[in-house]
Design an enzyme around this catalytic site. Structure first.
Site: not given
Ligand code: FE
Ligand code: ZN
Length: 256
Positions: A53, A55, A57-58, A114, A131, A169
């Site tokens: 996805h 985001h 942090d990905h 999410h 996530d 995570h």
């Molecule tokens: Fe994340």
């Molecule tokens: Zn995420």
């Protein structure tokens, strides 16, 4: 195929998937340096980037990886491609699309909730769930509805019980604190919490987790267990339908 977890940022995982010939792909590179260090250590050449996805942090490492190693295929969902929200994305994937990695079939699951563009990659008995499904927990519902997220988790729950779950995570210890609050009588949850605490103390990852263990311990996959239904009703679930039970649990976790 080998799966190499790469710890990134504070508590993220990127994953290198390596074939026999020294080629690799990376899933969810949130930053480039630890991925590049792992490629070097393992003597692997990066051939493609897959994301679950959009985001940051990905996907945060995509630009730097492509700048350092050259342009390469960047795969994500068709939704995220249309939204133009994954850097350098070259291909949009839909559920049912046929993909191959190192001679093995890969299947794509659309798992919105999410985010609306979230997908999972299923390959060689492994599920990369981003996530959406965590070890002993699940992601927050940012873009979708509770019913949508519950349906997505139901897709993951239907995978073979020996599926190895690799998530986005390392939240396992905290997730199990919530699981214990939902099912205080569960010895499975208590044993799992001890297992996670021991790993955490040694600084070791809790991935992969077997789906069979998630079915016993992850409250967000247990919407039809009596104890979980009762806990959800006590936290405001309007009825005992999976979406209501899940929604009450997810809301409770948001403020836990
Ligand atoms: Fe994340
Ligand atoms: Zn995420």
């Amino acid at each position: 195929m080998r799966v190499i977890p790469v710890a990134c940022l504070k508590d993220n995982y990127a994953y290198l998937l390596a074939g026999d010939g020294g080629d690799a792909i990376v899933i969810d590179p949130s930053e480039a340096p630890p991925v590049q260090a792992a490629l070097q250590r393992e003597q692997l050449s990066l051939r493609a980037i897959w994301v679950t996805h959009h985001h940051f942090d990905h996907v945060g490492g995509i630009e730097d990886l492509c700048a350092a190693l050259g342009a390469m295929p960047v795969l994500g969902s068709q939704y995220d491609l249309e939204q133009r929200r994954v850097p350098r994305q070259t291909r949009g994937l839909r559920e049912g699309d046929a993909l191959e990695l190192f001679g093995q079939p890969v299947s794509i699951l659309e798992i919105p909730g999410h985010t609306l563009g979230a997908i999972a990659y299923i390959v060689a008995g492994c599920a990369f769930s981003g996530d959406t499904l965590f070890v002993a927990g699940c992601g927050r519902v940012f873009e979708g509805t509770m019913a949508m997220m519950q349906a997505s988790l139901a897709k993951l729950r239907a995978l073979p019980a020996d599926t190895a779950l690799y998530c986005g995570h390392e939240y396992t210890v905290a997730n199990l604190r919530f699981a214990a609050a939902i099912e205080p009588e569960s010895s499975a949850v208590q044993e799992r919490a001890q297992w996670a605490a021991a790993l955490h103390e040694r600084g070791e990852p809790s991935v992969p987790s077997k789906l069979a263990d998630e079915l016993r311990c992850n409250p967000f996959l247990r919407w039809d267990a009596d104890a979980v239904i009762a806990a959800a009703r006590a936290r405001g679930a309007a009825d005992s339908t999976p979406a209501s039970v899940f929604g009450a649990l997810r809301s409770a976790k948001d403020t836990f």
